[in-house]
Design an enzyme around this catalytic site. Structure first.
Site, short mmCIF file in Angstrom:
data_model
loop_
_atom_site.label_atom_id
_atom_site.label_comp_id
_atom_site.label_asym_id
_atom_site.label_seq_id
_atom_site.Cartn_x
_atom_site.Cartn_y
_atom_site.Cartn_z
N ARG A 237 0.92 -1.23 0.17
CA ARG A 237 -0.09 -0.03 -0.03
C ARG A 237 0.75 1.17 -0.01
O ARG A 237 2.13 1.29 0.77
CB ARG A 237 -0.93 -0.10 1.38
CG ARG A 237 -1.84 -0.82 1.16
CD ARG A 237 -3.04 -0.67 0.14
NE ARG A 237 -4.25 -1.48 0.11
CZ ARG A 237 -4.39 -2.62 -0.53
NH1 ARG A 237 -3.32 -2.84 -1.28
NH2 ARG A 237 -5.54 -3.20 -0.34
N GLU A 266 -4.10 8.06 -4.31
CA GLU A 266 -4.63 7.36 -5.46
C GLU A 266 -5.95 7.87 -5.81
O GLU A 266 -6.94 7.92 -5.30
CB GLU A 266 -4.60 5.71 -5.14
CG GLU A 266 -3.14 5.35 -4.94
CD GLU A 266 -3.43 3.74 -4.96
OE1 GLU A 266 -4.37 3.17 -5.11
OE2 GLU A 266 -2.17 3.22 -4.53
N HIS A 285 -1.93 0.68 -9.94
CA HIS A 285 -2.60 -0.13 -8.85
C HIS A 285 -3.36 -1.12 -9.48
O HIS A 285 -4.63 -1.45 -9.47
CB HIS A 285 -3.35 0.56 -7.84
CG HIS A 285 -3.77 0.00 -6.50
ND1 HIS A 285 -3.84 0.33 -5.30
CD2 HIS A 285 -3.51 -1.37 -6.41
CE1 HIS A 285 -3.87 -0.41 -4.68
NE2 HIS A 285 -4.01 -1.62 -5.15
#
Length: 331
Positions: A237, A266, A285
């Site tokens: 993460r 993000e 991602h």
């Protein structure tokens, strides 16, 4: 009367049909400013929700008096307030294991891309700069027979070790909250301190979950311990890394390069310095982003949902109160 559930993220119709056998489904392909008010209205009667990324905290739960289960279609669950869910007697589940191979493929792809400078050279070729033999200034570094350090040897970390050791003859070092005997037996992985791993590894892959103890686990001191020729890959993460420290390490040559699939914010902001660095490979991602794997994840999540609402223990029940014992200290 069937229990009412909300699916709040786009999933294959097969998933909806599977849930509809036992539940009344309210489906939101996505949550945004337009759909969120309707979602909150439906939440008042919902007994279960399925999706990923939604922040499930006290504020949200106060609007869901009948909720019995929250099902993430992801391995991570840092979006869930487990203490609050436990206090209210609400079950929480995730979808581990099913995505291990796909994420490991992505992370190893990032490692290879950063080492051999593939995105940079792809851009160079497509822009018409390949007019003669490649000079040494464009050379990358070998991956085979190097030392890979894996921080977080869970299911994905183990799958990564398999690819590295069996496919590329890499030596595996790992740091984890507990020993992983399978990785040690199958891939000759060596358990070591974080400090030792950072000093010895040619490639460092961060694969930990995000917890209060792993937040900013990789900071200024950790990057300074790495080799100047080392490459850092983050597949965990964004908040497990001090992003400013990473940017400084890359700018000053404390480390050679980085491959990133996750970021503190993000989607990553256009002004983020990482996006202008040629020695950084950036992905949006996409760790588990294949059709096959996302379908499997959604179906596992749906199975968790149905089991919980039928009075059974969901296969992937998250046990609250378990704390990951990674230490920020590397002494």
């Amino acid at each position: 009367m069937k229990p009412k559930v909300i699916v709040y993220k786009k999933v294959d119709q097969k998933v909806i049909e599977f849930i509809q056998h036992t539940c009344d489904v309210v489906y939101f392909g996505k949550l945004d400013a337009e759909t969120y008010p309707e979602f909150l209205q439906e939440l008042k009667e919902a007994q279960g929700i399925l999706g990923s990324g939604l922040k499930v905290d006290k504020k949200l739960l106060d609007q869901a008096p009948h909720l019995k289960i929250v099902c993430n279609t992801s391995v991570g669950y840092d979006n869930l307030d487990l203490a609050e869910l436990t206090e209210r007697g609400i079950m929480a589940t995730n979808t581990p294991e099913v995505l291990n191979d796909t994420v490991a493929d992505t992370i190893f792809g990032l490692l290879l891309s950063a080492a051999r400078r593939m995105p940079e050279l792809d851009d160079w070729v497509k822009n018409g700069h390949w007019k003669s033999n490649l000079g040494e200034e464009w050379f990358g570094v070998d991956v085979h027979h190097k030392v890979l350090g894996i921080i977080g040897m869970g299911g994905i970390g183990t799958a990564l070790a398999k690819r590295a050791h069996l496919g590329f003859d890499m030596q595996i070092l790992y740091h984890n909250r507990s020993r992983n005997e399978k990785a040690e037996q199958d891939y000759q992985a060596i358990y070591c301190s974080l400090e030792e791993l950072l000093k010895q590894a040619d490639f460092v892959c961060l694969m930990t979950p995000l917890t209060p103890l792993t937040e900013k686990m990789m900071g200024k001191r950790e990057f300074e311990l790495m080799k100047e020729t080392a490459i850092f890959v983050n597949g965990s993460r964004g908040k497990t890394v001090d992003e400013e420290a990473l940017i400084h390490a890359l700018k000053t040559g404390k480390i050679l390069a980085a491959g990133l699939d996750v970021y503190v914010q993000e989607p990553v902001q256009p002004e983020n310095p990482l996006l202008s660095m040629k020695n950084v490979v950036t992905l949006p991602h996409i760790g588990s982003a294949t059709y096959e794997t996302r379908l499997k994840m959604a179906m596992v999540g749906a199975a968790n949902l149905i089991a919980g609402l039928q009075g059974e223990t969901p296969p992937n029940l998250i046990k609250s109160g378990v704390r990951v014992k990674y230490s920020r200290s590397i002494s």
